[in-house]
Design a protein around this motif. Structure first.
Motif, PDB file in Angstrom:
ATOM      1  N   ASN A   1      46.529  73.400  43.134  1.00 40.56           N
ATOM      2  CA  ASN A   1      47.233  72.809  41.995  1.00 40.56           C
ATOM      3  C   ASN A   1      48.684  73.270  41.901  1.00 40.56           C
ATOM      4  OD1 ASN A   1      46.451  75.434  41.298  1.00 40.56           O
ATOM      5  ND2 ASN A   1      46.373  74.946  39.123  1.00 40.56           N
TER       6      ASN A   1
ATOM      7  N   VAL B   1      46.831  63.680  45.047  1.00 43.29           N
ATOM      8  CA  VAL B   1      46.071  64.927  45.153  1.00 43.29           C
ATOM      9  C   VAL B   1      45.283  65.173  43.868  1.00 43.29           C
ATOM     10  CG1 VAL B   1      46.310  67.446  45.286  1.00 43.29           C
ATOM     11  CG2 VAL B   1      47.506  65.988  46.920  1.00 43.29           C
ATOM     12  N   ARG B   2      45.882  64.895  42.737  1.00 44.87           N
ATOM     13  CA  ARG B   2      45.173  65.080  41.456  1.00 44.87           C
ATOM     14  C   ARG B   2      43.982  64.133  41.326  1.00 44.87           C
ATOM     15  NH1 ARG B   2      48.538  65.193  36.377  1.00 44.87           N
ATOM     16  NH2 ARG B   2      46.695  66.224  35.614  1.00 44.87           N
ATOM     17  N   LYS B   3      44.004  63.013  42.066  1.00 42.16           N
ATOM     18  CA  LYS B   3      42.897  62.032  42.049  1.00 42.16           C
ATOM     19  C   LYS B   3      41.977  62.228  43.250  1.00 42.16           C
ATOM     20  CE  LYS B   3      45.873  58.714  39.764  1.00 42.16           C
ATOM     21  NZ  LYS B   3      46.709  57.549  39.944  1.00 42.16           N
ATOM     22  N   ASN B   4      42.071  63.381  43.899  1.00 45.47           N
ATOM     23  CA  ASN B   4      41.281  63.717  45.085  1.00 45.47           C
ATOM     24  C   ASN B   4      41.458  62.722  46.222  1.00 45.47           C
ATOM     25  OD1 ASN B   4      40.148  66.097  44.007  1.00 45.47           O
ATOM     26  ND2 ASN B   4      38.693  64.867  42.842  1.00 45.47           N
ATOM     27  N   ALA B   5      42.651  62.180  46.364  1.00 45.17           N
ATOM     28  CA  ALA B   5      42.984  61.266  47.460  1.00 45.17           C
ATOM     29  C   ALA B   5      44.024  61.928  48.364  1.00 45.17           C
ATOM     30  CB  ALA B   5      43.527  59.954  46.897  1.00 45.17           C
ATOM     31  N   GLN B   6      44.184  61.373  49.548  1.00 47.00           N
ATOM     32  CA  GLN B   6      45.184  61.877  50.470  1.00 47.00           C
ATOM     33  C   GLN B   6      46.563  61.323  50.113  1.00 47.00           C
ATOM     34  OE1 GLN B   6      44.999  64.118  52.818  1.00 47.00           O
ATOM     35  NE2 GLN B   6      42.803  64.436  52.576  1.00 47.00           N
TER      36      GLN B   6
END
Length: 149
Positions: free
Chosen positions: A48, A81-86
């Motif tokens: 984070n 990244v906050r949405k768990n995506a690349q």
């Protein structure tokens, strides 16, 4: 006997080091710099935490143009990244160093992590030019009155 040298140009750089508040913190690497992934600008241990600028351990010159390129990448990295995506954008190490060659000309050296040229203008930047001097002269104004807003 005279011990001395004559220089046509002497460029002196002050010693640089990580900020005292970062040294020894869990965010720092062994040398005291913010410990980031070179391409995502994301912390190596704390996912984070992101960083740009002079406090980072990225292997580039510490220039304003570098921070501008990093902020553009960071803008497209944090949300995914906050949405768990690349992230869809990676920092390639872009940095720029204006090399002043006369009172009104500059060679603008732009390059990536591998030292490969990254020319951002539609003309060869390997020659000294007045237009590059004007760009370098405008950067402080652009920074303080444009980029920071």
């Amino acid at each position: 006997m005279r011990l001395g040298c004559l220089y046509e140009m002497l460029h002196v750089t002050p010693p640089m080091g990580p900020p005292d508040m970062l040294k020894g913190s869990p965010l720092a690497d062994e040398a005291g710099w913010l410990n980031l992934n070179n391409h995502t600008l994301q912390h190596q241990v704390y996912p984070n935490v992101f960083g740009i600028g002079d406090c980072t351990n990225l292997p580039t010159a510490k220039t304003e143009c570098r921070r501008s390129a990093q902020s553009a990448v960071l803008d497209r990295t944090i949300s995914p990244v906050r949405k768990n995506a690349q992230p869809d954008k990676k920092y390639d190490g872009y940095t720029s160093c204006p090399l002043v060659t006369s009172y009104n000309t500059v060679i603008l050296a732009e390059f990536d992590y591998n030292g490969q040229p990254l020319e951002t203008f539609p003309l060869h930047q390997n020659k000294e030019r007045r237009t590059m001097y004007q760009k370098a002269d405008l950067m402080p104004t652009l920074y303080w009155h444009g980029l920071l807003r």
